[in-house]
Motif scaffolding. Structure first.
Motif, PDB file in Angstrom:
ATOM      1  N   ALA A  96       0.848  -1.193   0.000  1.00  0.00           N
ATOM      2  CA  ALA A  96       0.000   0.000   0.000  1.00  0.00           C
ATOM      3  C   ALA A  96       0.885   1.245   0.000  1.00  0.00           C
ATOM      4  N   VAL A  97       0.584   2.170  -0.887  1.00  0.00           N
ATOM      5  CA  VAL A  97       1.260   3.464  -0.922  1.00  0.00           C
ATOM      6  C   VAL A  97       0.300   4.441  -0.264  1.00  0.00           C
ATOM      7  N   THR A  98       0.738   5.057   0.831  1.00  0.00           N
ATOM      8  CA  THR A  98      -0.140   5.940   1.591  1.00  0.00           C
ATOM      9  C   THR A  98       0.232   7.401   1.378  1.00  0.00           C
ATOM     10  N   SER A  99      -0.729   8.271   1.679  1.00  0.00           N
ATOM     11  CA  SER A  99      -0.516   9.706   1.515  1.00  0.00           C
ATOM     12  C   SER A  99       0.367  10.246   2.636  1.00  0.00           C
ATOM     13  N   PRO A 100       1.401  10.999   2.280  1.00  0.00           N
ATOM     14  CA  PRO A 100       2.269  11.572   3.303  1.00  0.00           C
ATOM     15  C   PRO A 100       1.713  12.862   3.910  1.00  0.00           C
ATOM     16  N   MET A 101       0.519  13.280   3.458  1.00  0.00           N
ATOM     17  CA  MET A 101      -0.037  14.551   3.920  1.00  0.00           C
ATOM     18  C   MET A 101      -1.530  14.622   3.615  1.00  0.00           C
ATOM     19  N   VAL A 102      -2.180  15.609   4.195  1.00  0.00           N
ATOM     20  CA  VAL A 102      -3.570  15.927   3.881  1.00  0.00           C
ATOM     21  C   VAL A 102      -3.563  16.767   2.614  1.00  0.00           C
ATOM     22  N   GLY A 103      -4.431  16.464   1.673  1.00  0.00           N
ATOM     23  CA  GLY A 103      -4.474  17.234   0.437  1.00  0.00           C
ATOM     24  C   GLY A 103      -5.489  16.693  -0.539  1.00  0.00           C
ATOM     25  N   THR A 104      -5.254  16.973  -1.815  1.00  0.00           N
ATOM     26  CA  THR A 104      -6.121  16.513  -2.894  1.00  0.00           C
ATOM     27  C   THR A 104      -5.295  15.668  -3.848  1.00  0.00           C
ATOM     28  N   ALA A 105      -5.795  14.469  -4.159  1.00  0.00           N
ATOM     29  CA  ALA A 105      -5.064  13.548  -5.035  1.00  0.00           C
ATOM     30  C   ALA A 105      -5.415  13.811  -6.494  1.00  0.00           C
ATOM     31  N   TYR A 106      -4.392  13.829  -7.326  1.00  0.00           N
ATOM     32  CA  TYR A 106      -4.585  13.971  -8.768  1.00  0.00           C
ATOM     33  C   TYR A 106      -3.850  12.832  -9.464  1.00  0.00           C
ATOM     34  N   LEU A 107      -4.539  12.152 -10.362  1.00  0.00           N
ATOM     35  CA  LEU A 107      -3.968  11.003 -11.046  1.00  0.00           C
ATOM     36  C   LEU A 107      -3.211  11.385 -12.311  1.00  0.00           C
ATOM     37  N   SER A 108      -3.330  12.654 -12.744  1.00  0.00           N
ATOM     38  CA  SER A 108      -2.618  13.122 -13.930  1.00  0.00           C
ATOM     39  C   SER A 108      -2.024  14.504 -13.644  1.00  0.00           C
ATOM     40  N   ALA A 109      -1.111  14.921 -14.522  1.00  0.00           N
ATOM     41  CA  ALA A 109      -0.416  16.194 -14.319  1.00  0.00           C
ATOM     42  C   ALA A 109      -1.335  17.402 -14.473  1.00  0.00           C
ATOM     43  N   GLU A 110      -2.366  17.278 -15.297  1.00  0.00           N
ATOM     44  CA  GLU A 110      -3.318  18.373 -15.496  1.00  0.00           C
ATOM     45  C   GLU A 110      -4.625  17.782 -15.990  1.00  0.00           C
ATOM     46  N   PRO A 111      -5.731  18.526 -15.859  1.00  0.00           N
ATOM     47  CA  PRO A 111      -7.022  18.007 -16.309  1.00  0.00           C
ATOM     48  C   PRO A 111      -6.986  17.607 -17.789  1.00  0.00           C
ATOM     49  N   GLY A 112      -7.496  16.445 -18.094  1.00  0.00           N
ATOM     50  CA  GLY A 112      -7.544  15.964 -19.468  1.00  0.00           C
ATOM     51  C   GLY A 112      -6.298  15.228 -19.921  1.00  0.00           C
ATOM     52  N   ALA A 113      -5.228  15.304 -19.148  1.00  0.00           N
ATOM     53  CA  ALA A 113      -3.985  14.607 -19.511  1.00  0.00           C
ATOM     54  C   ALA A 113      -4.091  13.130 -19.139  1.00  0.00           C
ATOM     55  N   ALA A 114      -3.231  12.329 -19.739  1.00  0.00           N
ATOM     56  CA  ALA A 114      -3.198  10.903 -19.425  1.00  0.00           C
ATOM     57  C   ALA A 114      -2.756  10.716 -17.979  1.00  0.00           C
ATOM     58  N   PRO A 115      -3.310   9.709 -17.287  1.00  0.00           N
ATOM     59  CA  PRO A 115      -2.894   9.469 -15.909  1.00  0.00           C
ATOM     60  C   PRO A 115      -1.429   9.041 -15.831  1.00  0.00           C
ATOM     61  N   PHE A 116      -0.813   9.294 -14.692  1.00  0.00           N
ATOM     62  CA  PHE A 116       0.584   8.898 -14.494  1.00  0.00           C
ATOM     63  C   PHE A 116       0.741   7.389 -14.649  1.00  0.00           C
ATOM     64  N   VAL A 117      -0.179   6.634 -14.036  1.00  0.00           N
ATOM     65  CA  VAL A 117      -0.120   5.168 -14.096  1.00  0.00           C
ATOM     66  C   VAL A 117      -1.514   4.593 -14.270  1.00  0.00           C
ATOM     67  N   GLN A 118      -1.551   3.335 -14.697  1.00  0.00           N
ATOM     68  CA  GLN A 118      -2.806   2.607 -14.818  1.00  0.00           C
ATOM     69  C   GLN A 118      -2.644   1.256 -14.146  1.00  0.00           C
ATOM     70  N   ILE A 119      -3.748   0.633 -13.806  1.00  0.00           N
ATOM     71  CA  ILE A 119      -3.702  -0.686 -13.179  1.00  0.00           C
ATOM     72  C   ILE A 119      -3.020  -1.660 -14.133  1.00  0.00           C
ATOM     73  N   GLY A 120      -2.090  -2.443 -13.585  1.00  0.00           N
ATOM     74  CA  GLY A 120      -1.343  -3.411 -14.374  1.00  0.00           C
ATOM     75  C   GLY A 120      -0.050  -2.866 -14.951  1.00  0.00           C
ATOM     76  N   GLN A 121       0.166  -1.573 -14.856  1.00  0.00           N
ATOM     77  CA  GLN A 121       1.371  -0.953 -15.411  1.00  0.00           C
ATOM     78  C   GLN A 121       2.568  -1.209 -14.498  1.00  0.00           C
ATOM     79  N   THR A 122       3.703  -1.510 -15.099  1.00  0.00           N
ATOM     80  CA  THR A 122       4.952  -1.669 -14.362  1.00  0.00           C
ATOM     81  C   THR A 122       5.658  -0.318 -14.324  1.00  0.00           C
ATOM     82  N   VAL A 123       6.110   0.077 -13.136  1.00  0.00           N
ATOM     83  CA  VAL A 123       6.783   1.365 -12.966  1.00  0.00           C
ATOM     84  C   VAL A 123       8.146   1.160 -12.315  1.00  0.00           C
ATOM     85  N   ALA A 124       9.045   2.089 -12.567  1.00  0.00           N
ATOM     86  CA  ALA A 124      10.388   2.053 -11.983  1.00  0.00           C
ATOM     87  C   ALA A 124      10.369   2.748 -10.629  1.00  0.00           C
ATOM     88  N   GLU A 125      11.332   2.421  -9.791  1.00  0.00           N
ATOM     89  CA  GLU A 125      11.464   3.081  -8.495  1.00  0.00           C
ATOM     90  C   GLU A 125      11.621   4.582  -8.704  1.00  0.00           C
TER      91      GLU A 125
END
Length: 170
Positions: A96-125
């Motif tokens: 589990a990756v937890t939030s280090p702070m209180v705030g608002t979560a955004y899955l992409s860099a800006e509205p309408g942009a592709a999300p940073f990651v998707q389910i099943g995607q392999t990511v680097a450290e």
């Protein structure tokens, strides 16, 4: 009760301000609100409101998560999986990756942009999984290690609390 007569006028406004903050806290998924205001030498207002509902939010997803789950058709199935497996809190899941702070979560860099990651995607450290905005600062949440994204537990633009699970990776 004010310390001097000049604060008497501010007192009523301050009480109304604090009451509106309390209503905002109760009506939202926020857990804390802190305000600090200093105008003159003796004029100061420091307010800190919190509700201790972290366990209630995690233990009662029907109350808090149901409205957020409505826009995302896949979301209702995701909370059912941990309940069926006997795990009450997604934060306790391995990876589990937890939030280090209180705030608002955004899955992409800006509205309408592709999300940073998707389910099943392999990511680097160190690769950005999502952003948590706090006080107008965009905080990139990195992958803790090379991994695969298994679950995304937050919706884009949703408020998150300190320690709230954001994603599950393995």
């Amino acid at each position: 009760m004010s310390n001097d007569t000049t604060n008497g006028k501010h007192h009523e406004g301050d009480v109304a301000f604090i009451q509106s903050l309390a209503e905002l806290l109760n009506a939202s998924e926020l857990s804390e609100i802190s305000v600090k205001r200093e105008y003159g030498e003796h004029d100061r207002l420091t307010v800190s409101l919190s509700k201790h509902a972290r366990q209630a939010v995690a233990a009662a997803p029907m109350q808090m998560a149901a409205p957020a789950a409505a826009p995302a058709p896949g979301a209702p199935a995701a909370p059912a999986a941990p309940a069926a497996a006997g795990s009450e809190d997604p934060a306790s899941l391995p990876g589990a990756v937890t939030s280090p702070m209180v705030g608002t979560a955004y899955l992409s860099a800006e509205p309408g942009a592709a999300p940073f990651v998707q389910i099943g995607q392999t990511v680097a450290e160190g690769e950005t999984l999502l952003i948590v905005e706090a006080m107008k600062t965009m905080n990139h949440i990195p992958a803790p290690r090379a991994c695969t994204v298994r679950r995304i537990l937050v919706d884009d633009g949703s408020p998150v609390e300190f320690g709230a699970p954001l994603m599950v990776v393995e």
